[in-house]
Design an enzyme around this catalytic site. Sequence first.
Site, PDB file in Angstrom:
ATOM      1  N   GLY A 129      -9.139   3.774  -8.327  1.00  0.00           N
ATOM      2  CA  GLY A 129      -8.424   4.678  -8.801  1.00  0.00           C
ATOM      3  C   GLY A 129      -8.328   5.059 -10.357  1.00  0.00           C
ATOM      4  O   GLY A 129      -8.398   4.218 -11.027  1.00  0.00           O
TER       5      GLY A 129
ATOM      6  N   LEU B 240       1.120  -1.304  -0.089  1.00  0.00           N
ATOM      7  CA  LEU B 240      -0.003  -0.195  -0.044  1.00  0.00           C
ATOM      8  C   LEU B 240       0.703   1.488  -0.027  1.00  0.00           C
ATOM      9  O   LEU B 240       1.840   1.089   0.671  1.00  0.00           O
ATOM     10  CB  LEU B 240      -0.962  -0.037   1.375  1.00  0.00           C
TER      11      LEU B 240
ATOM     12  N   SER C  51       2.511   4.236  -7.388  1.00  0.00           N
ATOM     13  CA  SER C  51       2.395   2.932  -7.945  1.00  0.00           C
ATOM     14  C   SER C  51       3.171   1.840  -6.993  1.00  0.00           C
ATOM     15  O   SER C  51       4.171   2.185  -6.779  1.00  0.00           O
ATOM     16  CB  SER C  51       2.724   2.743  -9.422  1.00  0.00           C
TER      17      SER C  51
ATOM     18  N   HIS D 245      -3.535   4.051  -2.546  1.00  0.00           N
ATOM     19  CA  HIS D 245      -4.590   3.461  -1.823  1.00  0.00           C
ATOM     20  C   HIS D 245      -5.317   4.069  -0.824  1.00  0.00           C
ATOM     21  O   HIS D 245      -6.405   3.884  -0.408  1.00  0.00           O
ATOM     22  CB  HIS D 245      -3.795   1.992  -1.533  1.00  0.00           C
TER      23      HIS D 245
END
Length: 300
Positions: free
Chosen positions: A164, A50, A202, A54
């Site tokens: 997202g 995470l 990412s 997130h």
Amino acid sequence: MTSGPVGIPTPSTASRPVEHIGTIAGIREAVAAARARGERIGFVPTMGFLHEGHLRLVDDAARRAGCVVMSIFVNPTQFGPTEDFSRYPRDLGGDASKARSRGVDFLFVPEVAEMYPTPPALHVTADDLATRWEGAVRPGHFGGVLTVVAKLFNIVAPDVAIFGRKDFQQAALIRRMVRELNFPIDLVVAPTVRESDGLALSSRNTYLDAPARASALGLVESLRAAERAFAAGEHEGERLTAIGLESLAARPEIKVDYFAVVDPTDMRAVGQAASDSVAIVAARVGATRLIDNMILGEGT
Ligand code: AMP
């Protein structure tokens, strides 16, 4: 069956521990109990490792629902045979602590055998929306994504699910799936969270060493070049695409899979761009494949 609170120290901000649940029966039971208490269920599906992107989805879910469920499942069926499934970064202890600090109530962390006890004989597939761009470079990817998201929706049965915008085509496909398969779920697509220099967060950024991290900025630079040109009055789709590709060409170490300006609903390349058109890019920086996108009218 729940396996109980994860055994790591509780941050002082946490009011209650996050429960770490590995079984479908266990998460169904937990969600049913929350629903019986009158809570709405918010759901954030992830593959873990995470980051702040997130966690903003969690913040959004917590604003919309009294009970927040996050799944962490690195789904093998959405990875191609030469892709990074086995080396995809994993850090369940760190993830549990981050999830807890932001208000996740239940972490659903199934093993592959729990999700796929037998080789799947049924798949959710989509027509041409799934075969363009990411679908063309990663054949079968979206079939894996849609199938696992449909399974997770059926397992968790949330009122609202947050995705997202970073994965723009994925979000467009899930929106279609929710509508066409009549999932009674509100779908929210939240903005992309970026580093201060613009790199989209990412989990795969962890693969980047310092020179690759610098090169990776080429993706957002290409999107910004197209966005600036659009703001300056260039609306020709092909011209905006050429501007994005020229920007990428300044970094020959980046191998471009595609750069395009597309319609947000059908993902077709546009002739004339509008403010809701989206510039999308995918490129490989060394062995790391990254994607990003920007709504052209976003900055104006
Ligand atoms: P992943 O763990 O990469 O499968 O992502 C799980 C969810 O987080 C997906 O809905 C992604 O679109 C979303 N996500 C990933 N990166 C970001 C980001 N930088 N900003 C916002 N959402 C993100």
